[in-house]
Design an enzyme around this catalytic site. Sequence first.
Site, PDB file in Angstrom:
ATOM      1  N   ASP A   1     -15.475  10.029   7.860  1.00 17.56           N
ATOM      2  CA  ASP A   1     -14.409   9.030   7.752  1.00 17.56           C
ATOM      3  C   ASP A   1     -13.084   9.773   7.859  1.00 17.56           C
ATOM      4  O   ASP A   1     -13.008  10.966   7.527  1.00 17.56           O
ATOM      5  CB  ASP A   1     -14.494   8.287   6.406  1.00 17.56           C
ATOM      6  CG  ASP A   1     -13.735   6.970   6.420  1.00 17.56           C
ATOM      7  OD1 ASP A   1     -14.368   5.906   6.538  1.00 17.56           O
ATOM      8  OD2 ASP A   1     -12.481   7.001   6.333  1.00 17.56           O
TER       9      ASP A   1
ATOM     10  N   ARG B   1       0.812  -1.222   0.000  1.00 19.63           N
ATOM     11  CA  ARG B   1       0.000   0.000   0.000  1.00 19.63           C
ATOM     12  C   ARG B   1       0.846   1.273   0.000  1.00 19.63           C
ATOM     13  O   ARG B   1       0.528   2.237  -0.686  1.00 19.63           O
ATOM     14  CB  ARG B   1      -0.894   0.007   1.230  1.00 19.63           C
ATOM     15  CG  ARG B   1      -1.943  -1.097   1.153  1.00 19.63           C
ATOM     16  CD  ARG B   1      -3.146  -0.649   1.876  1.00 19.63           C
ATOM     17  NE  ARG B   1      -4.193  -1.627   1.844  1.00 19.63           N
ATOM     18  CZ  ARG B   1      -5.115  -1.715   2.787  1.00 19.63           C
ATOM     19  NH1 ARG B   1      -5.068  -0.896   3.822  1.00 19.63           N
ATOM     20  NH2 ARG B   1      -6.068  -2.595   2.695  1.00 19.63           N
TER      21      ARG B   1
HETATM   22  C1  LIG Z   1     -14.077  -1.443   6.466  1.00 19.43           C
HETATM   23  S1  LIG Z   1     -14.586   0.237   6.329  1.00 19.43           S
HETATM   24  C2  LIG Z   1     -16.219   0.165   7.053  1.00 19.43           C
HETATM   25  C3  LIG Z   1     -17.221   0.964   6.268  1.00 19.43           C
HETATM   26  C4  LIG Z   1     -18.672   0.867   6.762  1.00 19.43           C
HETATM   27  N1  LIG Z   1     -18.800   1.367   8.104  1.00 19.43           N
HETATM   28  C5  LIG Z   1     -19.182  -0.552   6.678  1.00 19.43           C
HETATM   29  O1  LIG Z   1     -19.361  -1.190   7.707  1.00 19.43           O
HETATM   30  O2  LIG Z   1     -19.398  -1.050   5.566  1.00 19.43           O
HETATM   31  C6  LIG Z   1     -13.639   1.006   7.655  1.00 19.43           C
HETATM   32  C7  LIG Z   1     -13.541   2.512   7.507  1.00 19.43           C
HETATM   33  O3  LIG Z   1     -13.042   3.047   8.736  1.00 19.43           O
HETATM   34  C8  LIG Z   1     -12.254   4.168   8.419  1.00 19.43           C
HETATM   35  N2  LIG Z   1     -11.365   4.494   9.559  1.00 19.43           N
HETATM   36  C9  LIG Z   1     -10.251   3.839   9.984  1.00 19.43           C
HETATM   37  N3  LIG Z   1      -9.714   4.472  11.048  1.00 19.43           N
HETATM   38  C10 LIG Z   1     -10.512   5.542  11.303  1.00 19.43           C
HETATM   39  C11 LIG Z   1     -10.479   6.578  12.266  1.00 19.43           C
HETATM   40  N4  LIG Z   1      -9.515   6.658  13.196  1.00 19.43           N
HETATM   41  N5  LIG Z   1     -11.444   7.526  12.237  1.00 19.43           N
HETATM   42  C12 LIG Z   1     -12.435   7.470  11.296  1.00 19.43           C
HETATM   43  N6  LIG Z   1     -12.513   6.516  10.347  1.00 19.43           N
HETATM   44  C13 LIG Z   1     -11.563   5.562  10.354  1.00 19.43           C
HETATM   45  C14 LIG Z   1     -11.502   3.740   7.163  1.00 19.43           C
HETATM   46  O4  LIG Z   1     -11.006   4.846   6.425  1.00 19.43           O
HETATM   47  C15 LIG Z   1     -12.578   2.942   6.422  1.00 19.43           C
HETATM   48  O5  LIG Z   1     -13.231   3.736   5.459  1.00 19.43           O
END
Ligand SMILES: C[S@@+](CC[C@H](N)C(=O)[O-])C[C@H]1O[C@@H](n2cnc3c(N)ncnc32)[C@H](O)[C@@H]1O
Length: 280
Positions: free
Chosen positions: A152, A43
């Site tokens: 996000d 990545r």
């Molecule tokens: C696997 S996706 C989940 C998306 C959606 N909530 C779902 O369940 O389908 C995880 C998301 O968490 C976000 N993320 C990771 N760390 C984070 C943080 N510290 N604050 C906010 N978002 C975060 C990532 O950028 C990613 O878009």
Amino acid sequence: MTYPMSSNEAEYTDADFETVRRIAQDEAGIHLPESKKTLVYSRVSRRLRELGYTSFQAYLDFVRMPGARDEMEKLICALTTNVTHFFREKKHFEHLQTVVVPHLAAKVRAGGRARLWSAACSTGQEPWSMAMSVMTAFPDAPSHDVRILATDINSEVVARAASGTYPEAETEGIPQPCKAQYMVPDPFGDMCFSGPICQLPAFKVLNLNAAWPIKGTFSAIFCRNVVIYFDEATRERLWQRLAEKLEPGGFLYVGHSERVTFVDRCGLQQIAPTIYRKDH
Ligand SMILES: C[S@@+](CC[C@H](N)C(=O)[O-])C[C@H]1O[C@@H](n2cnc3c(N)ncnc32)[C@H](O)[C@@H]1O
């Protein structure tokens, strides 16, 4: 140990992985186990190539300079996992539509406000699914004080989410009547949310592990499939903070493999395996 994978690949050592690990933890609360070493390489090396760096160490020295905040954000974006789809964990949307929204509709028709939050919205399929659930149960929601905050940490996915535009193949999970009612094809053959539904979501970049410049409380918070990337202490702090942001009787939805710890301390009750309600 060094990992030069071929002559044109960047030099990547254990120390470099440790540095990325520390950055992910300090900046985003993301815990990267040893098993992610190769994933981190693939990545982050993309960023190195784009900027012309041939070693991780040189790139990581640059990224930690005070003037390189933009690149630090790009590095964090590269480290996030953004897998999502429409109506993921369908039961949550059924619960939202049949239990929460009718109650909210009564409240806002009496002059109140209703706020929902998709707290790690990725490319937007979650908040747009919430919006379709709201519209189905409460079609005139956009003409009342009803909003869905969608946040996000990754600015790139937030921009995609805000565009409300998806390749046709990605919209498969949307029931046909909803697709026909809330989406239109754009000139490139993608599907695009259109009409009053677009007034419901508001998209913002927000790090769940930093300060939240958010006023007021929410009737429902979706915080799903994100704490799996955090360590235990970070999760516990987040559950507590999310519970504080719920109004009495409000609901917290978590991912299928996630559970809120210390529910009593958070003032929550588990009403289904992945749904919690805040005490009145
Ligand atoms: C696997 S996706 C989940 C998306 C959606 N909530 C779902 O369940 O389908 C995880 C998301 O968490 C976000 N993320 C990771 N760390 C984070 C943080 N510290 N604050 C906010 N978002 C975060 C990532 O950028 C990613 O878009």
